[in-house]
Design an enzyme around this catalytic site. Structure first.
Site, PDB file in Angstrom:
ATOM      1  N   LYS A  91      -4.644   5.846  -2.987  1.00 20.09           N
ATOM      2  CA  LYS A  91      -5.926   7.332  -2.697  1.00 20.09           C
ATOM      3  C   LYS A  91      -5.391   7.757  -3.952  1.00 20.09           C
ATOM      4  O   LYS A  91      -3.967   8.744  -4.354  1.00 20.09           O
ATOM      5  CB  LYS A  91      -6.116   7.230  -1.689  1.00 20.09           C
ATOM      6  CG  LYS A  91      -6.908   6.861  -0.762  1.00 20.09           C
ATOM      7  CD  LYS A  91      -7.917   7.302  -0.168  1.00 20.09           C
ATOM      8  CE  LYS A  91      -9.245   6.357   0.463  1.00 20.09           C
ATOM      9  NZ  LYS A  91      -9.652   6.619   1.763  1.00 20.09           N
TER      10      LYS A  91
ATOM     11  N   ARG B 130      -5.890   1.100   7.021  1.00 21.39           N
ATOM     12  CA  ARG B 130      -6.879   0.646   5.993  1.00 21.39           C
ATOM     13  C   ARG B 130      -6.098   0.156   5.198  1.00 21.39           C
ATOM     14  O   ARG B 130      -5.880   1.801   3.998  1.00 21.39           O
ATOM     15  CB  ARG B 130      -8.439   1.298   6.270  1.00 21.39           C
ATOM     16  CG  ARG B 130      -8.987   0.262   5.273  1.00 21.39           C
ATOM     17  CD  ARG B 130     -10.162   1.671   5.299  1.00 21.39           C
ATOM     18  NE  ARG B 130     -11.383   0.432   4.503  1.00 21.39           N
ATOM     19  CZ  ARG B 130     -11.785   0.705   3.285  1.00 21.39           C
ATOM     20  NH1 ARG B 130     -10.972   1.151   2.181  1.00 21.39           N
ATOM     21  NH2 ARG B 130     -12.418   0.352   2.966  1.00 21.39           N
TER      22      ARG B 130
END
Ligand code: HH2
Length: 255
Positions: A202, A234
């Protein structure tokens, strides 16, 4: 939870898995690498992403699920915010609905079918969410949202035992919010349901340590999250996540 994006525009793996056979092979590869779950999505949710029409999302997703029928031992989750897409995916073997928009109709669908359900904190849509990143105390507000979501879900017939909670890293959050949330993830874990975190590659991690270090920063962030009580990661890099999870587990149980 291994990530499989069958999209042309996901921020990290967009365009790589559009061919259903290649996508199915990637799912099987992640299972062999040690994934306990595979999450398939056909609409990017990165900030600013264009919405995908329902028919297009089904066209991308269903052939992959059909190609995987009977070939995967681990459960599949479907990353969608549309009821028809989720229902079609459950009919084609998916067992979990990963709903990044906390939609009532998806909670009702999980309640009716007995599917697992991921309740995630977000605000607005990918187009509007960054303007809504305003919090007094991000960890407390996200935790309150998840507690309320569990209660609302229960009113719709969703047993909390079916639900995992996700603070939604990167969804309507600045880099500072993401860091504060990660630092205080233990407060979120106190909701009492398994916590799922989506930290993989991210942009707030990229901002801190740079793009070249993203796989390493992802691993550190995931291990930190596990240490604060996160149960599920995830992730794009299943092999690394598997190795790190073994280490975290060994440390947690060391005398
Ligand atoms: N993050 C993304 C997508 N789905 N689901 C959950 N539960 N938690 C997350 O943090 C999460 C999610 C965004 O990441 P990615 O799938 O890699 O990219 P894109 O949305 O561009 O396809």
């Amino acid at each position: 939870m291994g990530i499989l994006n069958v999209t042309p525009d996901s921020f990290s793996d967009g365009g790589r898995w559009l061919d259903p056979e290649k996508a199915a092979a990637r799912a099987l590869e992640m299972e062999a690498e040690g994934a306990d779950l595979i999450d398939i999505g056909a609409e990017s949710t990165r900030p600013g992403a264009e919405p995908v029409p329902e028919a297009e999302e089904c066209r991308r997703l269903f052939p992959v699920l059909e190609a995987l029928a009977g070939r995967l031992a681990v459960p599949l989750s479907v990353d969608t915010t549309k009821e028809a897409v989720a229902a079609g995916a459950l009919e084609r073997g998916a067992e979990i609905v990963n709903d990044v928009a906390a939609r009532p109709e998806l909670q009702a669908l999980a309640a009716r079918t007995g599917a697992g359900y991921v309740l995630m904190h977000a605000r607005g849509t990918p187009r509007t969410m960054q303007a809504l990143a305003v919090y007094g105390n991000v960890a407390a507000e996200v935790t309150a949202f998840l507690r309320e979501g569990l209660a609302e879900g229960a009113r719709r017939g969703l047993d909390p035992a079916q639900v995992a909670c996700d603070p939604g890293f990167g969804f309507a959050k600045t880099a500072e919010h993401n860091l504060a949330l990660l630092r205080r993830l233990g407060e979120v874990a106190a909701v009492g349901r398994p916590v799922l975190v989506g930290l993989s590659r991210k942009s707030f991690l990229k901002r801190i340590a740079g793009e070249a270090a993203l796989p390493l920063s992802t691993g550190v962030a995931e291990a930190w999250a596990a240490w604060q009580g996160a149960h599920l990661w995830r992730t794009h890099d299943v092999q690394a996540a598997r190795a790190n999870s073994l280490l975290v587990e060994a440390l947690a149980t060391a005398p």
